[in-house]
Structure formats: structure tokens, C-alpha cells
Design an enzyme around this catalytic site. Structure first.
Site: not given
Ligand code: 4NP
Length: 164
Positions: A17, A23, A132
Site C-alpha cells: 500500500c 492496509r 485508505d
């Protein structure tokens, strides 16, 4: 920072990410937990990395830590590291969380000649980006999406392995 070395006996999975604090570590530790539950740990090696340098060396975000802890999963000891071109040979699958990650991964890796780069939710019945939580603040929705992606990924990998 090198996360892990390739071991040809096993399938290597790298989750990626932007910052490697929300994440992709959530995916790394959720997927490892899934492997443990199913007794599959020995067949895979799993890590996560960032496309940016923003959070390098930092621990997992408290929101991700809390969400994983709710599920009984520890991510102690994980610190953000950056994706490097050499990771392309180390891992069998390099999985971004959103389309922006994929663009940045392809730039860092210099392309995807072996077709190893995917979005995590491309393995699910509903391919899409994973939001996100660093921006949304919603770690619950992100966890549900990542769990869906990890379950779909594992199903895919087991079918793929059975066909080899
Ligand atoms: P992640 O979230 O990519 O899910 O780890 C982010 C964490 C940090 C930043 C951006 C996204 N940052 O710019 O520092």
C-alpha cells in the site's frame, strides 16, 4: 529494508500500500492468521511494503493494531519498509490495495513481465479498490474488504497450486 528472501519451496506473497502502516500490514497479518487457522503456514511466506517513503521504519497504525487485536491477531514487531525492484523476483504475487498503488508499484518494479501484480480485491467476485483508512478513518470497512480479499486470494492460490 529487505522484508524477506525468496524461498523456492514456498509461495511468496507481498501486500503493498502507500504507507505500509494501515492496509498492507492489516492484509499481511490477517492472511498469516488465515494460514495458521488452516495449517498452511509452511507453504507460504508473507510480508508487506510501502510504495512511498512517508512512514518508513514506523510501527503499524493504532487503528490497524486495534482492529487486528479485536480479532486476536498481533502485529508486534512490524515496521514499515519500502517496495524495491528486487521484490519482483522474491515474491510470486505482489498485491496492491488500490489502483494508485498498482501504478506506483509498476513504476518502482519497472513493469510486470510475469503478470504477478494485482489489486487484492481483483481476486474477489467484486473487483475494486480498498479505501485508505488513513484518509477515511474507517478501519472497519477496510478490514471487511481486506478479509474478503484475503479469503478470495487464498481460494485462488489453493486452486492454482492444485492445478500445477
Ligand atoms: P496505508 O495508509 O497506505 O494504508 O498505509 C497511509 C499511511 C500513511 C500515509 C498515506 C497512506 N502517509 O502519507 O503518510
Amino acid at each position: 529494508m529487505i522484508c524477506i528472501h525468496k524461498n523456492k519451496e514456498k509461495t511468496g506473497i507481498l501486500f503493498v500500500c502507500l504507507g505500509n502502516i494501515c492496509r498492507s500490514p492489516m492484509a499481511e497479518f490477517l492472511f498469516r492468521d488465515l494460514l495458521t487457522q488452516r495449517g498452511l503456514n509452511e507453504r507460504f511466506y508473507v510480508a508487506s511494503a510501502a510504495t512511498s517513503r512517508e512512514e518508513l521504519g514506523n510501527p503499524v497504525h493504532p487503528g490497524t493494531r486495534k482492529k487486528l487485536a479485536e480479532k486476536g491477531i498481533s502485529c508486534t514487531g512490524k515496521h514499515a519498509c519500502q517496495l524495491s525492484p528486487a521484490d519482483y523476483q522474491r515474491y510470486d504475487w505482489l498485491l496492491g490495495m488500490d489502483s494508485g498503488n498498482i501504478r506506483d508499484m509498476l513504476r518502482i518494479l519497472g513493469g510486470d513481465s510475469d503478470g504477478k501484480v494485482r489489486r487484492l480485491l481483483d481476486f474477489s467476485a467484486r473487483p475494486r479498490d480498498i479505501a485508505d483508512p488513513w484518509f477515511t478513518g474507517n478501519f472497519d470497512v477496510t478490514y471487511a474488504d481486506i478479509e474478503e480479499g484475503c479469503l478470495a486470494l487464498l481460494d485462488f492460490l489453493l486452486v492454482e497450486e492444485a492445478g500445477r
